[in-house]
Design an enzyme around this catalytic site. Sequence first.
Site, short mmCIF file in Angstrom:
data_model
loop_
_atom_site.label_atom_id
_atom_site.label_comp_id
_atom_site.label_asym_id
_atom_site.label_seq_id
_atom_site.Cartn_x
_atom_site.Cartn_y
_atom_site.Cartn_z
CE1 TYR A 98 13.83 0.20 4.31
CE2 TYR A 98 12.60 -1.83 4.43
CZ TYR A 98 12.73 -0.50 4.75
OH TYR A 98 11.77 0.13 5.50
CG ASN A 167 10.51 -5.81 4.91
OD1 ASN A 167 10.06 -5.33 5.95
ND2 ASN A 167 10.17 -5.36 3.70
CD GLU A 168 6.00 -5.33 4.31
OE1 GLU A 168 5.76 -5.46 3.11
OE2 GLU A 168 5.71 -4.29 4.96
CG ASP A 208 -0.60 -3.87 11.04
OD1 ASP A 208 -0.77 -4.84 11.80
OD2 ASP A 208 -1.04 -2.74 11.28
NE ARG A 214 -1.22 -7.45 14.57
CZ ARG A 214 -1.87 -6.39 15.04
NH1 ARG A 214 -1.82 -5.23 14.41
NH2 ARG A 214 -2.61 -6.50 16.14
CD GLU A 273 8.35 -0.31 5.77
OE1 GLU A 273 7.16 -0.20 5.42
OE2 GLU A 273 9.20 -0.92 5.09
#
Length: 552
Positions: A98, A167-168, A208, A214, A273
């Site tokens: 990460y 990421n996110e 998610d 999404r 993930e």
Amino acid sequence: MWPSVRRVSAAVAAAAALFTGVQAISKVSRDGRYLYTDDGSRFYIKGVAYQPQGAVVASSDNAFEEPSTFTDPLANSTACSRDLPYLQQLGVNTVRVYSVNSSLNHDSCMQALSGANIYVIIDLSLPLNGSLDRNSPAWTTSLLDQYIATINAFSSYDNVLAYNVGNEVVIAANSTGTAAFIKAAARDVKAYLQSKSSNALVGYAAIDGTPDWRDPLANYLSCDPSSSNSGSTALDLYGLNNYEWCGDSTYQASYAGTNGDYAGYNIPAYFSEFGCVVSGQSRTFQEVTAIYSSPMTDVWSGGLAFSYFPAESSAGQFGLVTISSDGTSVSTSTDFNNLKSQYGSVSPPNSPSSSTAGSTSYPSCPTQNSTFLASTTLPPTPSDAECSCMNSALSCQFTPSSSNDSATVGALLDYGCSLLGQAGLSCNDIAANGSSGTYGRVSFCAPEIMLSYVMTEYYESQNKNQQACSFGGNGTVHSASESAAAVASSCISNPSATFTPSSPATASGSSHTTGSSGSSHSGTLATVDSRAVFGLGLMVVVSAIGGIATLL
Ligand SMILES: *[C@@H]1O[C@H](CO)[C@@H](O)[C@H](O)[C@H]1NC(C)=O
Ligand SMILES: *[C@@H]1O[C@H](CO)[C@@H](O)[C@H](O)[C@H]1NC(C)=O
Ligand SMILES: *[C@@H]1O[C@H](CO)[C@@H](O)[C@H](O)[C@H]1NC(C)=O
Ligand SMILES: *[C@@H]1O[C@H](CO)[C@@H](O)[C@H](O)[C@H]1NC(C)=O
Ligand SMILES: *[C@@H]1O[C@H](CO)[C@@H](O)[C@H](O)[C@H]1NC(C)=O
Ligand SMILES: *[C@@H]1O[C@H](CO)[C@@H](O)[C@H](O)[C@H]1NC(C)=O
Ligand SMILES: *[C@@H]1O[C@H](CO)[C@@H](O)[C@H](O)[C@H]1NC(C)=O
Ligand SMILES: *[C@@H]1O[C@H](CO)[C@@H](O)[C@H](O)[C@H]1NC(C)=O
């Protein structure tokens, strides 16, 4: 299992491997919406997240428990040689990391992983200010340079599968405007990799959420807003952090809806993930059977279990192993053994063939609506040359009193913008808005340069009264013949330009490495009802926009 490690280049290592008859790791490439190895076999990611958990300061400002420090797991040959046998036991072919430190040496770990046929997916973000800020996003020279420094540090290795540009970052419908910055980052990273003849893929790992945002987000990140179908702004690889299968479940009860939603998706996709924790139970990883068989293999190219190292969050403890306190030994858990046996028994279909998969097509982008806000007008490519041209010609310049100036810059931008507001002016030149698709001409410069620009505008509005450049001792007058606006238009002649970025002039890896760390691997369940999140380290831009907001 751990090859003797010398500081040799990957090329030399590959040549040596050929000599001794050991096969070098295969190149993985994308055809249509699937991944293939050189021999034409379909490639499925069978992986595990591989990053020790950074320090997490739990607070209402940090609902996603994002760490503020990190340990680069690919820079310590003792630690990765300790772990390699366990990664091999698990049967993984990929690890996801990460945050890495581009100024450290990664030869030993990267070559050992390559020798074990393990690919690496590298997230380019760092904690705090090293990531796209979902609350006040900007795609800046500082972030682009950090991303490029990391790519340069890994460019000689043959086992980098993909670089994730975020990421996110988007976590709810109301932050989908941020996607314009993710797409711009993907565009510029893709162009840079192409200029280096790198075949690493450009990825993003999405949290998610509800399908109303999404799904358009996924489609937006893989679409082509021009009609050229070139895919120059599209991801190569889409990751979904998915925790829908919990405990004893079934395909129908967990993944079926999501699988249906992505049925027509145009690019390779995988679970960046997976591995829901049910309190009080060990994980059986039954979902592995579903992920690596039809109908999921029609859509997904495998996934990554979270996480090799212990990772504690409000959703549970996600570690598969524990490391002894002296760092020398590894103990495996029941979860580890369950995942190992699940990974050991999958045999996903080797179809369609690469020739049938065809080339990737890039559909037009989703239209904006109340649950999907991102504009198809993307931010420009940040230009170091243009920003430094401008900075040196400004008449009131920020003079930092310490190397860690994030807090000062944030406070001063806030203050400067409020002064401009009182003077009947605005901070529009430094503001960027991915929903309206409007990007101020100075909005891609480093925060310090934005600040000098704002200070200069205020100083000029006060008829260059010396006091108006003081800002509590943070500003210094420079002789300049042109106004801030004139400097901006001569230095930044085409504020919406996109181009192939080049390495920053400063030695890569040395100039952008002082931040804190460990980016945001969440390990959280898909939180549909996510609370407001304000990244602690992102106060620079938050404050700037706060300043703007107070003017409106
Ligand atoms: C983050 O902040 C540190 C310390 O102020 C700075 O050196 C670094 O360049 C910043 N990184 C980015 C990407 O802005
Ligand atoms: C917005 O569009 C997406 C498709 O792009 C759709 O899934 C979503 O439901 C729409 N939102 C609303 C409120 O209609
Ligand atoms: C490398 O990892 C080992 C094992 O955990 C640890 O003892 C050592 O301190 C680490 N070295 C550095 C430089 O962090
Ligand atoms: C920089 O300063 C901020 C605020 O003063 C602080 O929270 C942060 O830990 C500092 N970062 C470093 C790397 O010293
Ligand atoms: C960004 O633009 C949208 C759409 O025009 C607007 O609703 C929103 O308030 C703007 N955001 C900021 C921070 O100005
Ligand atoms: C600079 O600005 C900061 C933040 O407003 C303030 O705390 C500080 O006193 C100012 N002066 C100096 C010399 O840092
Ligand atoms: C990278 O490592 C160097 C050398 O240990 C250290 O000075 C620097 O702070 C690190 N950078 C980051 C972003 O952690
Ligand atoms: C954004 O949406 C989330 C989840 O729906 C909500 O908790 C949050 O308050 C919203 N934030 C803003 C700024 O409206």
